[in-house]
Design a protein around this motif. Structure first.
Motif, PDB file in Angstrom:
ATOM      1  N   LEU A 158       0.886  -1.203   0.017  1.00 29.75           N
ATOM      2  CA  LEU A 158      -0.002   0.066  -0.048  1.00 29.75           C
ATOM      3  C   LEU A 158       0.763   1.306   0.030  1.00 29.75           C
ATOM      4  O   LEU A 158       0.429   2.277  -0.779  1.00 29.75           O
ATOM      5  N   ILE A 159       1.771   1.176   0.671  1.00 31.02           N
ATOM      6  CA  ILE A 159       2.672   2.471   0.882  1.00 31.02           C
ATOM      7  C   ILE A 159       3.614   2.614  -0.485  1.00 31.02           C
ATOM      8  O   ILE A 159       3.631   3.657  -1.108  1.00 31.02           O
ATOM      9  N   THR A 160       4.111   1.419  -1.115  1.00 31.45           N
ATOM     10  CA  THR A 160       4.690   1.466  -2.492  1.00 31.45           C
ATOM     11  C   THR A 160       3.682   1.965  -3.457  1.00 31.45           C
ATOM     12  O   THR A 160       4.230   2.657  -4.305  1.00 31.45           O
ATOM     13  N   ALA A 161       2.461   1.510  -3.396  1.00 31.14           N
ATOM     14  CA  ALA A 161       1.525   2.137  -4.393  1.00 31.14           C
ATOM     15  C   ALA A 161       1.187   3.712  -4.320  1.00 31.14           C
ATOM     16  O   ALA A 161       1.421   4.350  -5.229  1.00 31.14           O
ATOM     17  N   GLY A 162       1.403   3.911  -3.168  1.00 27.02           N
ATOM     18  CA  GLY A 162       1.269   5.484  -2.881  1.00 27.02           C
ATOM     19  C   GLY A 162       2.246   6.353  -3.452  1.00 27.02           C
ATOM     20  O   GLY A 162       2.019   7.456  -3.877  1.00 27.02           O
ATOM     21  N   LEU A 163       3.778   5.597  -3.008  1.00 25.37           N
ATOM     22  CA  LEU A 163       4.918   6.405  -3.443  1.00 25.37           C
ATOM     23  C   LEU A 163       4.817   6.353  -4.926  1.00 25.37           C
ATOM     24  O   LEU A 163       5.203   7.292  -5.798  1.00 25.37           O
ATOM     25  N   LEU A 164       4.474   5.437  -5.678  1.00 21.49           N
ATOM     26  CA  LEU A 164       4.648   5.508  -7.095  1.00 21.49           C
ATOM     27  C   LEU A 164       3.538   6.232  -7.836  1.00 21.49           C
ATOM     28  O   LEU A 164       3.811   6.893  -8.831  1.00 21.49           O
ATOM     29  N   SER A 165       2.454   6.264  -7.158  1.00 19.79           N
ATOM     30  CA  SER A 165       1.270   7.196  -7.655  1.00 19.79           C
ATOM     31  C   SER A 165       1.866   8.924  -7.769  1.00 19.79           C
ATOM     32  O   SER A 165       1.692   9.534  -8.633  1.00 19.79           O
ATOM     33  N   LEU A 166       2.815   9.077  -6.459  1.00 17.82           N
ATOM     34  CA  LEU A 166       3.250  10.417  -6.316  1.00 17.82           C
ATOM     35  C   LEU A 166       4.266  10.715  -7.381  1.00 17.82           C
ATOM     36  O   LEU A 166       4.595  11.787  -7.980  1.00 17.82           O
ATOM     37  N   VAL A 167       5.088   9.689  -7.622  1.00 12.81           N
ATOM     38  CA  VAL A 167       6.140   9.772  -8.509  1.00 12.81           C
ATOM     39  C   VAL A 167       5.788  10.153 -10.069  1.00 12.81           C
ATOM     40  O   VAL A 167       6.027  10.842 -10.863  1.00 12.81           O
ATOM     41  N   TYR A 168       4.612   9.252 -10.362  1.00 12.25           N
ATOM     42  CA  TYR A 168       3.963   9.569 -11.812  1.00 12.25           C
ATOM     43  C   TYR A 168       3.143  10.539 -11.646  1.00 12.25           C
ATOM     44  O   TYR A 168       3.143  11.188 -12.918  1.00 12.25           O
ATOM     45  N   ASN A 169       2.553  11.164 -10.714  1.00 12.80           N
ATOM     46  CA  ASN A 169       1.957  12.497 -10.786  1.00 12.80           C
ATOM     47  C   ASN A 169       2.982  13.739 -11.036  1.00 12.80           C
ATOM     48  O   ASN A 169       2.562  14.460 -11.770  1.00 12.80           O
ATOM     49  N   VAL A 170       4.095  13.457 -10.357  1.00 13.83           N
ATOM     50  CA  VAL A 170       5.021  14.674 -10.368  1.00 13.83           C
ATOM     51  C   VAL A 170       5.750  14.431 -12.044  1.00 13.83           C
ATOM     52  O   VAL A 170       5.781  15.425 -12.656  1.00 13.83           O
TER      53      VAL A 170
END
Length: 287
Positions: A186-198
């Motif tokens: 869940l934490i990894t998915a949240g991080l990847l979401s932020l990275v791709y948003n950026v």
């Protein structure tokens, strides 16, 4: 668990103070992650402006006022995310969710697969949520906040109206009830979401052509596509992929051409793209 780590420090505190301390630490962790990822993206944008200006997607700079507004809304969104994380923690403690911490509980294969599964579900959810908030009933009240930046900077990754911030994270709140998910996934998915948003708000296209032109890359969303969405206020609704945009006919007709132009070094002067007219965020145009 975070509570185990903090327990020696806050174990004797009153309940309200303990919860406040935990919420403060979670907010700090999410905020630090945001500033690290968005700040790195901003640094990359600044560097590309000097060494690869042809990759720039709009002929305008990020303004200081714009960046401060994006950060302010992103911090407000972070507060919403903290509240949802707290809700997930409470419900997990009560045994209501399928969130788990033992990596072997559901096997290593599922442990590996659950991140891409979550991202694909999130991508499908985001596509339809994004299309809905572009409808007149929602756009001016909610989604216009994000579109105040017609040339978004990396700091706009979390720049949402509070209600949209709830919509953004709501899918994770649902998934923990219906799918066994490891906390790290869940934490990894949240991080990847932020990275791709950026990446989507970078203002420059950095995806290598060999990847973009591959069968896999054909389905990936690109910074050029999302920047085009901010200029035209329509088309290109996807998050990680353009699977649904291609399937439902909402990919901009010139999206692939725009990517090609942004990644092709010109022989003479850099070309800045402006073939789609930018539209004021004050009102949503008809689709």
């Amino acid at each position: 668990m975070l509570t185990d780590f903090l327990s020696p420090i806050i174990g004797d505190w009153p309940v309200a103070l303990r919860w406040g301390a935990i919420a403060g630490v979670v907010f700090a962790l999410i905020a630090v992650r945001y500033f690290l990822v968005a700040g790195t993206g901003f640094g990359i944008s600044t560097l590309l402006g000097k060494i690869a200006p042809w990759r720039r997607l709009q002929n305008r700079d990020f303004s200081r006022q714009q960046i401060m507004r994006e950060i302010a809304y992103s911090m407000l969104s972070t507060l919403i995310f903290v509240a949802v994380v707290g809700l997930i923690f409470v419900m997990t403690s009560a045994g209501w969710t399928q969130l788990y911490t033992d990596p072997y509980a559901y096997g290593l294969i599922w442990l590996i697969l659950q991140v891409p599964v979550v991202l694909l579900i999130q991508d499908f959810y985001f596509y339809w949520m994004h299309r809905i908030v572009h409808e007149p009933a929602f756009y001016n009240r909610v989604h216009k906040t994000h579109h105040l930046s017609t040339n978004p900077s990396p700091f706009s990754a979390f720049a949402f109206h509070p209600f949209e911030a709830v919509l953004e994270i709501a899918i994770l709140l649902v998934l923990v009830f219906i799918i066994p998910l490891h906390a790290i996934a869940l934490i990894t998915a949240g991080l990847l979401s932020l990275v791709y948003n950026v990446y989507g708000h970078l203002g420059y296209e950095v995806m290598p052509r060999f990847l973009a032109n591959s069968p896999f890359g054909y389905w990936l969303n690109k910074s050029a596509y999302h920047n085009q969405h901010h200029r035209t206020y329509r088309y290109n609704y996807g998050l990680y992929t353009v699977i649904w945009d291609r399937l439902y006919g909402t990919l901009h007709p010139k999206a692939d051409q725009l990517y090609d132009q942004a990644t092709q070094k010109p022989e003479k002067e850099p070309v800045i793209f402006s073939h789609e007219k930018s539209i004021s965020p004050a009102t949503r145009p008809d689709s």
